[in-house]
Design a protein around this motif. Sequence first.
Motif: not given
Length: 354
Positions: A324-328
């Motif tokens: 959930a914390g990742m960028t695309d």
Amino acid sequence: MHGNRNERGVITAHATSLAIETELMGRSAIEELQASTLSEAATLAIGAGDRPTPEEPDPYRTCFERDRDRILHSSAFRRLAGKTQVFIFPADHQRTRLTHALEVAQVAAAIARRLRLNTDLTEAIALGHDCGHGPGGHASEIALEPFLEDGFDHAPWGAYVTLAPLNLCRETTDGIANHSWSRPRPMTPEGEVVALADRIAYCAHDLEDAIGAGLVHRDTVPVDLTQRIGGHRNQQLDYFITDVISTTLSTGVIGLSESAGEALARLRSFNYHHIYTTDASRAQSRAVIALLASLTDYLIAHPSALPQFDEATSVSLQAVAYVAGMTDRYAFMLAGELIGWPTDRLPLGIDLRR
């Protein structure tokens, strides 16, 4: 250059500097000023604020100023620059989650200031309201939902998980957790303002981005609607902001008039049918869901791949928090590295399902 030293031994940015006479306005003085000038309904800052972990008050900033500053400087907020609003890998002029948050803060502050509410709290909630979003837009909520017993909702996730390390005030956290219209009413009028500002902002700017990208032609928006709210984003924002202010002042309820509420619903419905739920958008959502679900499955099965695995905490919770914390861009890259995700199945183009 190292600056300029004037005759008083002060280093200035420029060769000359204006002389000013002023007095310090510390936190206590600001609190007193707000108590005497804001509406009786406004949420007043008091000392260090009501935080999960008690803190000493700041000598200069109110508790809500500190919340706003903490969110603004957080890595979670910066990562919004790499998260989908309408477009994955957007062009330079298209919105990201970060620019959306900034626009919501502007709309919300414009309303709060005229209603004599606490703009510091309003801006803190607005800047943090989408920090719980996963990569790839709202499709990430569908992808991550099955891995948590209570499901995945970006609003409470952002408030109680993503931003928890910031030790924010209860009022700020509540406003972030409950900014979505499907959530309970926020505990403060400032939180209610942000909930309205969020929908007003994205309905207007998502349409502008879609028109700019050639996905929607301006002439397809119903004429009777544009005659009422305007055909351009700035006109639409002005219409809705003005209506919220006038409606609240005349009724004592933070909201839209029936006419403006119906117009906002029509604008949002138009976006649904012409942007969010087109065949291309649905295909985009399916691609995001497949990738994120597979990546999360892998991390649960291989917890050593998590950056900081804690054996005392649920593996599923840690995997979801990581994804959930990742960028695309990072999520798509990691899927390729860890599970060999094929490039022809990468989500590209438009997204969004509201």
